[in-house]
Write an enzyme that holds these catalytic residues in place. Structure first.
Site, PDB file in Angstrom:
ATOM      1  N   TRP A 147     -29.566  15.293 -33.314  1.00 31.22           N
ATOM      2  CA  TRP A 147     -28.234  15.898 -33.178  1.00 31.22           C
ATOM      3  C   TRP A 147     -27.183  14.887 -32.759  1.00 31.22           C
ATOM      4  CZ3 TRP A 147     -27.650  19.675 -36.091  1.00 31.22           C
ATOM      5  CH2 TRP A 147     -28.566  20.720 -36.186  1.00 31.22           C
TER       6      TRP A 147
ATOM      7  N   ASP B 258     -22.789  17.479 -25.764  1.00 31.86           N
ATOM      8  CA  ASP B 258     -23.257  18.593 -26.586  1.00 31.86           C
ATOM      9  C   ASP B 258     -24.365  19.281 -25.789  1.00 31.86           C
ATOM     10  OD1 ASP B 258     -24.466  20.314 -28.359  1.00 31.86           O
ATOM     11  OD2 ASP B 258     -24.785  18.829 -29.948  1.00 31.86           O
TER      12      ASP B 258
ATOM     13  N   LYS C 144     -28.453  29.323 -29.275  1.00 34.51           N
ATOM     14  CA  LYS C 144     -29.680  28.933 -28.589  1.00 34.51           C
ATOM     15  C   LYS C 144     -29.838  29.753 -27.295  1.00 34.51           C
ATOM     16  CE  LYS C 144     -29.497  25.934 -31.913  1.00 34.51           C
ATOM     17  NZ  LYS C 144     -28.962  24.621 -31.879  1.00 34.51           N
TER      18      LYS C 144
HETATM   19  C1  LIG Z   1     -28.335  23.739 -33.001  1.00 38.33           C
HETATM   20  C2  LIG Z   1     -27.645  22.512 -32.542  1.00 38.33           C
HETATM   21  C3  LIG Z   1     -26.545  21.972 -33.238  1.00 38.33           C
HETATM   22  C4  LIG Z   1     -26.026  22.583 -34.512  1.00 38.33           C
HETATM   23  O1  LIG Z   1     -25.394  23.799 -34.293  1.00 38.33           O
HETATM   24  P1  LIG Z   1     -24.685  24.590 -35.484  1.00 38.33           P
HETATM   25  O2  LIG Z   1     -24.258  25.850 -34.848  1.00 38.33           O
HETATM   26  O3  LIG Z   1     -25.690  24.779 -36.573  1.00 38.33           O
HETATM   27  O4  LIG Z   1     -23.538  23.765 -35.949  1.00 38.33           O
HETATM   28  C5  LIG Z   1     -25.961  20.832 -32.721  1.00 38.33           C
HETATM   29  N1  LIG Z   1     -26.397  20.264 -31.584  1.00 38.33           N
HETATM   30  C6  LIG Z   1     -27.442  20.756 -30.888  1.00 38.33           C
HETATM   31  C7  LIG Z   1     -27.880  20.094 -29.633  1.00 38.33           C
HETATM   32  C8  LIG Z   1     -28.084  21.902 -31.346  1.00 38.33           C
HETATM   33  O5  LIG Z   1     -29.133  22.405 -30.663  1.00 38.33           O
END
Ligand SMILES: *Cc1c(COP(=O)(O)O)cnc(C)c1O
Length: 365
Positions: free
Chosen positions: A102, A173, A197
């Protein structure tokens, strides 16, 4: 009581049963309004109450200081990979740390908008399996911010502490770790998280940003993605994802109920998550069949990737799991093997059921 199978999906992920039941009960008529939440004007009094309560509860749960905006935005974390540099880079320098799939995506996207330098990265030829030691990081002192991914959902690598400040504004993030443990919001200039999540339905993105960082978007930044515009309009410059915000609000209420009677708040949730992860890693480490390759201090408490030493057993493992009500354990396609995601909504009993199955499967093979 558990009435459904245990769902180990990495995202969209399991939701608390209580939240889904409440949403079902309120589906046709929210609190006597005669409307479903998804039928309400976002500018009306009912939805006003919903979004205000959601923000208040989130601020309380995470201890968000008053000089931070809480924004309910859209597009998920991948859209935020663009929205962050559009708002915070001033089209100048921005530094990134790559610890997994990511953060790798984040830095690649940012290159469209600013001068990106990797302050640290892991040689991924054997997979992402650790956080580079902080003393090896080399951020540029004149970077606008330093970006990291607090939990690499795919690789199972997590920062258990805020990485040293390096004198730079930190951007994180936190899609897959937010609300799983306390976080020092004030150590960051911006925290963002896709909702699917640990918070609620996909599409909603939570942004917590210091007010001094807002108002410097580059001219090409779309108005709907400009933090200043979003903040000025209470996240309602355009129609926000109203139903997703409502569900997120129910999750915040659920979290508050979980921690009732404890002064620790989210720290109590963190302790529960620590126990869940410990149970699963202990099973993996004690086994001759399963293994996890992430350095122990950097192992994720939310996403536990593991492999079978005999990969020809993968299909049988997944089928057996499915038939015991243990769902979505297949690993990410880029990593292979298995992955158990054990977010807040996964009870200890679910992890115990998985461990019991893993041990039985090992005995039988
Ligand atoms: C799931 C995830 C993403 C992507 O999220 P989207 O909603 O599909 O854009 C980005 N970073 C992390 C750490 C994630 O777990």
């Amino acid at each position: 009581m558990q009435t459904r199978p245990y769902n180990f999906s990495a995202g969209p992920a399991a939701m608390p049963d209580d939240v889904l039941r409440q949403a079902a009960a309120e589906m046709l008529d929210w609190h006597g309004s005669g409307m479903s939440v998804m039928e309400m004007s976002h500018r009306g009094v009912h939805f006003g109450r919903i979004i205000e309560q959601a923000e208040t509860d989130l601020r309380e749960l995470l201890g968000v200081p008053a000089d931070y905006h809480v924004l309910f935005m859209q597009g998920g974390a991948l859209a935020e990979n663009a929205i962050v540099p559009l708002n915070l880079s001033r089209a100048a320098k921005a530094d990134y740390v790559v610890t997994g799939a990511w953060s790798q995506k984040s830095q690649l996207e940012a290159r469209k908008y600013c001068d990106v330098h990797l302050a640290a990265q892991v040689d991924a030829s054997h997979g992402y399996d650790r956080i580079p030691p902080l003393h090896t990081w080399q951020p540029r002192p004149d970077a606008q911010y330093l970006h990291y991914c607090a939990n690499e959902t795919i690789d199972g690598v997590e920062f258990h502490d805020v990485p040293g400040r390096f004198g730079l504004p930190l951007v994180a993030d936190m899609s897959s770790t937010i609300l799983s443990r306390p976080v020092d919001v004030a150590a960051h200039t911006c925290i963002y998280a896709g909702a699917q999540k640990n918070i609620g339905p996909a599409g909603l993105t939570l942004v917590i940003v210091h007010r001094d960082a807002v108002g410097h978007a580059i001219p090409a930044c779309p108005s709907a993605f400009d933090y200043a515009v979003a903040a000025r309009n209470g996240s309602m410059y355009n129609t926000p994802p109203t139903y997703a915000i409502y569900i997120a609000g129910l999750v915040f209420q659920w979290l508050k109920r979980q921690t009732e009677g404890s002064l620790q708040g989210i720290a109590a949730i963190a302790e529960r998550n620590r126990k869940k992860a410990e149970l699963l890693y202990r099973c993996i480490d004690a086994s001759a069949l399963y293994y996890n390759r992430v350095a122990k201090p950097d192992r994720s408490r939310m996403n536990v990737p593991f492999f079978l030493r005999d990969e020809t057993l993968n299909e049988a493992f997944l089928q057996g799991a499915q038939s015991r009500g243990l769902l979505q354990l297949k690993g990410h396609k880029s990593v292979g093997g298995m992955r158990a995601s054990i977010y807040n909504a996964m009870p200890l009993a679910g992890v115990q059921a998985l461990v019991d199955y893993m041990q039985a499967f090992e005995r039988d093979h």
